[in-house]
Design a protein around this motif. Sequence first.
Motif, short mmCIF file in Angstrom:
data_model
loop_
_atom_site.label_atom_id
_atom_site.label_comp_id
_atom_site.label_asym_id
_atom_site.label_seq_id
_atom_site.Cartn_x
_atom_site.Cartn_y
_atom_site.Cartn_z
N LEU A 75 45.82 70.38 78.41
CA LEU A 75 46.39 71.72 78.44
C LEU A 75 46.38 72.33 77.04
O LEU A 75 46.01 73.50 76.86
CB LEU A 75 47.81 71.69 78.98
N LYS A 76 46.74 71.54 76.05
CA LYS A 76 46.73 72.01 74.67
C LYS A 76 45.32 72.46 74.26
O LYS A 76 45.14 73.53 73.67
CB LYS A 76 47.22 70.91 73.73
N ALA A 77 44.32 71.66 74.62
CA ALA A 77 42.94 72.00 74.29
C ALA A 77 42.49 73.26 75.04
O ALA A 77 41.77 74.11 74.49
CB ALA A 77 42.02 70.83 74.62
N ALA A 78 42.95 73.40 76.29
CA ALA A 78 42.57 74.57 77.08
C ALA A 78 43.18 75.84 76.49
O ALA A 78 42.52 76.89 76.39
CB ALA A 78 43.03 74.39 78.53
N VAL A 79 44.44 75.76 76.08
CA VAL A 79 45.10 76.92 75.46
C VAL A 79 44.42 77.27 74.15
O VAL A 79 44.17 78.45 73.85
CB VAL A 79 46.60 76.62 75.23
N ALA A 80 44.09 76.24 73.35
CA ALA A 80 43.42 76.49 72.07
C ALA A 80 42.07 77.17 72.29
O ALA A 80 41.69 78.08 71.55
CB ALA A 80 43.25 75.18 71.31
N ARG A 81 41.34 76.74 73.33
CA ARG A 81 40.04 77.37 73.60
C ARG A 81 40.22 78.80 74.08
O ARG A 81 39.46 79.70 73.73
CB ARG A 81 39.25 76.56 74.63
N ALA A 82 41.25 79.02 74.93
CA ALA A 82 41.52 80.38 75.41
C ALA A 82 41.86 81.32 74.26
O ALA A 82 41.56 82.51 74.30
CB ALA A 82 42.66 80.35 76.42
N ASP A 83 42.48 80.75 73.23
CA ASP A 83 42.86 81.55 72.06
C ASP A 83 41.76 81.60 71.01
O ASP A 83 41.97 82.18 69.94
CB ASP A 83 44.12 80.95 71.41
N SER A 84 40.62 81.01 71.28
CA SER A 84 39.55 80.96 70.29
C SER A 84 39.19 82.35 69.80
O SER A 84 38.93 83.27 70.59
CB SER A 84 38.31 80.28 70.89
N GLY A 85 39.21 82.51 68.47
CA GLY A 85 38.87 83.80 67.88
C GLY A 85 40.02 84.77 67.80
O GLY A 85 39.87 85.89 67.31
N VAL A 86 41.22 84.34 68.28
CA VAL A 86 42.40 85.20 68.22
C VAL A 86 43.39 84.58 67.25
O VAL A 86 43.64 83.37 67.29
CB VAL A 86 43.05 85.34 69.61
N ALA A 87 43.96 85.37 66.38
CA ALA A 87 44.93 84.85 65.42
C ALA A 87 46.12 84.25 66.17
O ALA A 87 46.61 84.84 67.13
CB ALA A 87 45.41 85.96 64.50
N PRO A 88 46.59 83.05 65.76
CA PRO A 88 47.69 82.38 66.47
C PRO A 88 48.95 83.22 66.59
O PRO A 88 49.73 83.04 67.52
CB PRO A 88 47.94 81.13 65.63
N THR A 89 49.16 84.15 65.66
CA THR A 89 50.37 84.97 65.69
C THR A 89 50.17 86.29 66.42
O THR A 89 51.09 87.09 66.53
CB THR A 89 50.85 85.27 64.26
N SER A 90 48.95 86.51 66.93
CA SER A 90 48.64 87.77 67.59
C SER A 90 49.41 87.89 68.90
O SER A 90 49.69 86.91 69.59
CB SER A 90 47.14 87.85 67.87
N ALA A 91 49.73 89.14 69.28
CA ALA A 91 50.43 89.39 70.54
C ALA A 91 49.58 88.99 71.73
O ALA A 91 50.10 88.69 72.80
CB ALA A 91 50.82 90.87 70.64
N SER A 92 48.25 88.98 71.55
CA SER A 92 47.36 88.60 72.65
C SER A 92 47.07 87.11 72.67
O SER A 92 46.30 86.62 73.51
CB SER A 92 46.04 89.38 72.54
N VAL A 127 47.98 83.24 73.44
CA VAL A 127 48.86 82.45 74.29
C VAL A 127 49.81 81.63 73.44
O VAL A 127 51.01 81.54 73.72
CB VAL A 127 48.04 81.54 75.22
N ILE A 128 49.28 81.03 72.38
CA ILE A 128 50.14 80.25 71.47
C ILE A 128 51.17 81.17 70.83
O ILE A 128 52.35 80.81 70.71
CB ILE A 128 49.30 79.55 70.40
N GLY A 129 50.74 82.37 70.45
CA GLY A 129 51.67 83.32 69.86
C GLY A 129 52.79 83.68 70.81
O GLY A 129 53.96 83.79 70.41
N ALA A 130 52.46 83.86 72.10
CA ALA A 130 53.49 84.18 73.10
C ALA A 130 54.48 83.04 73.24
O ALA A 130 55.69 83.26 73.35
CB ALA A 130 52.83 84.47 74.44
N MET A 131 53.97 81.80 73.19
CA MET A 131 54.86 80.65 73.37
C MET A 131 55.64 80.31 72.10
O MET A 131 56.49 79.43 72.11
CB MET A 131 54.06 79.44 73.87
#
Length: 268
Positions: free
Chosen positions: A209-226, A228-232
């Motif tokens: 799950l962690k790897a899937a979330v990281a891939r979904a966020d690929s290219g997006v800043a971790p603190t960005s509103a868009s 997933v990691i930023g939301a969590m």
Amino acid sequence: MFTINKKIKLLPVALILAASFFLLPSCNKELDGAGGDITFPPNGTTPTLATLLDASDMTILKAAVTRAGLLPTLSNPALRFTVFAPNDAAMAASGISLAAVNALPLTTLVPLLQYHVVPQTVLAAGIPTTFPNLQYPTLLNPAPTVSALLRLTTFPSRRTNGAWVNNIPIVATDIAAVNGVMHKVALVVAPPSRFLWNRIDTDTDLSILKAAVARADSGVAPTSASSVIGAMNNIGASLTVYAPNNQAFKNLISALTGGAIPSNAPDA
């Protein structure tokens, strides 16, 4: 077919793809969603929730409430509260003594006590047995600079073996006061101290799950509103994550690939 066999409720807590702010009014309510057969003392008389703390088994909690400056709030007959109250034995079982109460910094003590107080009357009979449990906002605002309306919630529930708040047993219910009700609890009810992403990031059984979330966020800043990691990691979001563990992910992948990747494949 796969099953989702982990549910995570931490800080923050409610729907993964529909984050919402705790826009909960700070009003004080009487019997909202609660019911049952209980006789409250008439308004203007005792006891108040504060005077209930004069009981011989409530010495540590009363000392804590007094030091935290919450005694006047619980003495106000015009307001309505539910207090989940650990008695002296529950405090001791949680590692909190009178000396500890006096030694704890107020920045720790006040939020801990605020998390035990709900600004409305919640009777045991009014707590549903069905899923999902109702969320009740407490007095605890973990980030007042973000929003004055932000509140951490508790999750009272009723099961075949009695009433609970979060995963703490309620050992005595519906102790009535003129300004609300007290439920005695078996242990201190501690507020959540980690974000959802902290939980996923450190659980070895959620590494896919962690790897899937990281891939979904690929290219997006971790603190960005868009992100997933930023939301969590957003203290203002209200999220619940239904988290498939590694085996659930492997079952799904095996089904999608027609068994080309077997369900007993290594996690990597």
